[in-house]
Design an enzyme around this catalytic site. Structure first.
Site, mmCIF file in Angstrom:
data_model
loop_
_atom_site.group_PDB
_atom_site.id
_atom_site.type_symbol
_atom_site.label_atom_id
_atom_site.label_comp_id
_atom_site.label_asym_id
_atom_site.label_seq_id
_atom_site.Cartn_x
_atom_site.Cartn_y
_atom_site.Cartn_z
ATOM 1 N N LYS A 121 0.826 -1.210 0.000
ATOM 2 C CA LYS A 121 0.000 0.000 0.000
ATOM 3 C C LYS A 121 0.855 1.252 0.000
ATOM 4 O O LYS A 121 0.532 2.223 -0.679
ATOM 5 C CB LYS A 121 -0.924 0.009 1.222
ATOM 6 C CG LYS A 121 -1.789 -1.244 1.283
ATOM 7 C CD LYS A 121 -3.108 -0.978 1.920
ATOM 8 C CE LYS A 121 -3.923 -0.090 1.012
ATOM 9 N NZ LYS A 121 -5.322 -0.009 1.414
ATOM 10 N N GLU A 205 -3.776 7.474 7.248
ATOM 11 C CA GLU A 205 -4.546 8.202 6.229
ATOM 12 C C GLU A 205 -5.662 8.975 6.915
ATOM 13 O O GLU A 205 -6.119 8.578 7.979
ATOM 14 C CB GLU A 205 -5.241 7.207 5.275
ATOM 15 C CG GLU A 205 -4.373 6.600 4.231
ATOM 16 C CD GLU A 205 -5.157 5.635 3.341
ATOM 17 O OE1 GLU A 205 -6.400 5.575 3.447
ATOM 18 O OE2 GLU A 205 -4.517 4.949 2.552
ATOM 19 N N HIS A 240 -16.542 -6.328 4.400
ATOM 20 C CA HIS A 240 -15.567 -6.378 3.301
ATOM 21 C C HIS A 240 -15.879 -7.448 2.257
ATOM 22 O O HIS A 240 -15.051 -7.748 1.400
ATOM 23 C CB HIS A 240 -14.139 -6.540 3.824
ATOM 24 C CG HIS A 240 -13.765 -5.470 4.812
ATOM 25 N ND1 HIS A 240 -13.692 -4.145 4.456
ATOM 26 C CD2 HIS A 240 -13.493 -5.518 6.134
ATOM 27 C CE1 HIS A 240 -13.371 -3.423 5.524
ATOM 28 N NE2 HIS A 240 -13.250 -4.232 6.557
ATOM 29 N N ARG A 297 -6.413 -8.614 -10.988
ATOM 30 C CA ARG A 297 -7.023 -9.881 -11.418
ATOM 31 C C ARG A 297 -8.380 -9.592 -12.055
ATOM 32 O O ARG A 297 -8.864 -8.458 -11.994
ATOM 33 C CB ARG A 297 -7.256 -10.755 -10.181
ATOM 34 C CG ARG A 297 -8.171 -10.050 -9.179
ATOM 35 C CD ARG A 297 -8.692 -10.948 -8.075
ATOM 36 N NE ARG A 297 -9.758 -10.286 -7.352
ATOM 37 C CZ ARG A 297 -9.595 -9.465 -6.320
ATOM 38 N NH1 ARG A 297 -8.375 -9.198 -5.864
ATOM 39 N NH2 ARG A 297 -10.641 -8.900 -5.736
#
Ligand code: MV4
Length: 515
Positions: A121, A205, A240, A297
């Site tokens: 990340k 963040e 999620h 993907r």
């Protein structure tokens, strides 16, 4: 058109509905197919549909679908030119893409370097900042210690989010609303990151409040062209796990679509991306969007893009892999109509989404205009606890969102899955939800409504029973038979057997009702 690398046979290194989807793409291109299967999957639909099928090991993924070495070796042995990894399993492992390359087998996906670049990340944030892609405000460096975290949080401004540098998917992530919460959240995120990724590096963040999850589908060829195939709205997810996806997003207009598409193309170009990929963004209430991560993907929800663009993403993955160039017109694809996908999980949505394995005693898939099923199971097949509980996806297309939703309602009415519990009742409830119908949603909405006990099955169990369109038919047939039977009294054994059979139908219908 120069076909640099002929692909004659492809090994599908996956299972379930996505293996079936890829097999269909192969058949459509006239390419021979092979599939691997674990012991419990030996009678799977994918095994039945593939030209060739090879056992790869026992149920645990580590001993079957994750055996990269064995899978590359198998591809070589059977003369497969390429491996399609599907999603999950080996699909985002740069090491596997490298093993394929080293073994002289084409990996149908991006280069390993692009997978690596997007896998971190902090590294991907740095690359995106340099490429002018908007990222969530915050740092791009792992935090040295708690003092550095305090400093960064004040600079960014509370609320903030602590995230694992190596992360993804929400692991090692902590929301922090004020400075007093920072020390414990910092420690918790660190140890979770270490446990999940073997790397305790975290960074900070700005926390984006109640955003939407909007992602852009991209395709890149090996001749330098990267195109955006527009957005998917994926805000409806539970812990999620996406549950419903649609295209286009109800809140994205032509101008925002163009800007998000350009950002996604810049993101892909920055890492030398080829093949199919998805760039995830958070979209806030003011219409500002921020790069989150890139999924390197084919994604579960790819069909909604296929239905509104008319582009077959799986066949394009294969065509890109054999060296074809994307046509110029792909730079200017606009969504046509609207598509919605619901994911059918073998889970009971009203018992905490408990897994519901078992034999599928009966499966009736919906059909008709605007209806597509991407289904990995069949009547009589068994759903085990070994793998992801997603059985199938139902995708509906309409000229506009209301028509797509009306068709989804029709399709869900036709759908029958007996023997196991599924998430279907939840979708029926969602189609009665005013917020969903209006296109109002954010990433927390589903969890919020479920926690509040909203989204109960429409009208409760007994009302649903009388809704069953089959019951009046069964009743009428029974009455007709009994009338005929009275007139031919004494017809004997055959009539008794027939009566017993009708009773069974009646009982089965009663069992068919949602509880
Ligand atoms: C966020 C966020 C709010 N602010 N980052 C969740 C998984 C990971 N891919 C990123 N995630 C989030 N990152 C900031 N700065 C909210 C989430 C988030 C989320 C994002 C996309 C889809 C669903 C989500 C559900 C909860 C939290």
């Amino acid at each position: 058109m120069s076909e640099l690398r002929p692909i004659r046979k492809v090994l599908v290194a996956n299972r379930g509905e996505i293996a079936v989807r890829v097999l269909r793409g192969l058949a459509d291109l006239g390419i021979r197919s092979a599939v691997i299967y674990s012991e419990p999957d030996r009678r799977s639909l994918a095994v039945q549909l593939a030209d060739e099928a090879y056992p790869i090991g026992p149920a645990p993924s580590a001993q079957s679908y994750l055996r990269g070495d064995a899978i590359v070796e198998l591809a070589r042995r059977i003369g497969a030119d390429a491996i399609h990894p599907g999603y999950g399993f080996l699909s985002e492992r740069a090491s596997f893409a490298r093993q394929c390359r080293d073994g002289g087998v084409i990996f149908i996906g991006p280069p390993p370097e692009a997978i690596d670049a997007m896998g971190s990340k902090t590294e991907s944030r740095r690359l995106m900042m340099d490429a002018g892609v908007p990222v969530v405000p915050g740092g791009a460096e792992p935090l040295a210690d708690l003092a550095a975290a305090h400093e960064e949080a004040v600079r960014v401004g509370y609320p903030v989010m602590i995230k694992a540098a190596a992360g993804g998917g929400g692991k090692g992530m902590r929301r922090v609303d004020e400075a007093t919460e920072l020390p414990s959240a910092f420690r918790a995120a660190r140890s979770e990151a270490a446990a999940s990724f073997g790397d305790d590096a975290v960074y900070i963040e700005k926390f984006i409040v109640e955003p939407r999850h909007v992602e852009i589908q991209v395709l890149g060829d090996e001749h330098g062209r990267v195109v955006s195939l527009n957005e998917r709205e994926c805000s409806l997810q539970r812990r999620h796990q996406k549950v419903v996806e649609e295209a286009p997003s109800p809140v994205v207009g032509p101008e925002l679509r163009r800007r998000m598409g350009e950002a996604a193309v810049a993101a892909a170009e920055a890492v030398g991306y080829t093949n199919a990929g998805t760039v995830e963004f958070l979209l806030d209430e003011s219409g500002e969007f921020f790069f989150l991560e890139m999924n390197t993907r084919l994604q579960v929800e790819h069909p909604v893009t296929e239905l509104v663009t008319g582009i077959d993403l799986v066949t394009w993955q294969l065509r890109i892999a054999r060296g074809e160039a994307l046509p110029e017109w792909m730079e200017h694809v606009e969504p046509r109509g609207h598509a919605v996908e619901v994911r059918l999980y073998a889970e009971d949505p009203y018992r905490g989404f408990a897994p519901s394995p078992g034999v599928i005693r009966h499966l009736r898939l919906p059909e008709g205009p605007g209806v597509r099923n991407d289904c990995g199971v069949y009547s009589g097949g068994e759903v085990t606890v070994h793998y992801d509980p997603m059985l199938a996806k139902l995708i509906c297309w309409g000229e506009d969102r209301p028509q797509a939703l009306t068709r989804l309602r029709r399709a869900l009415g036709e759908l029958r899955v007996e023997g196991i519990q599924t998430t279907v009742p939840l979708f029926r409830a969602l189609l009665d939800d005013a917020d969903f119908l209006a296109g109002r949603m954010d990433i927390a909405m589903l969890d919020r409504k479920l926690a509040a006990g909203e989204l109960q099955p429409p009208e409760g169990a007994t009302a649903v029973t009388t809704d069953n369109p089959d019951l009046p038919l069964v009743a009428a047939a029974l009455a007709h038979w009994e009338e005929a039977h009275r007139r031919t009294a004494g017809a004997g054994d055959a009539a008794a057997r027939l009566r017993a059979r009708w009773r069974r139908v009646g009982r089965r219908e009663a069992l068919r009702m949602p509880r």
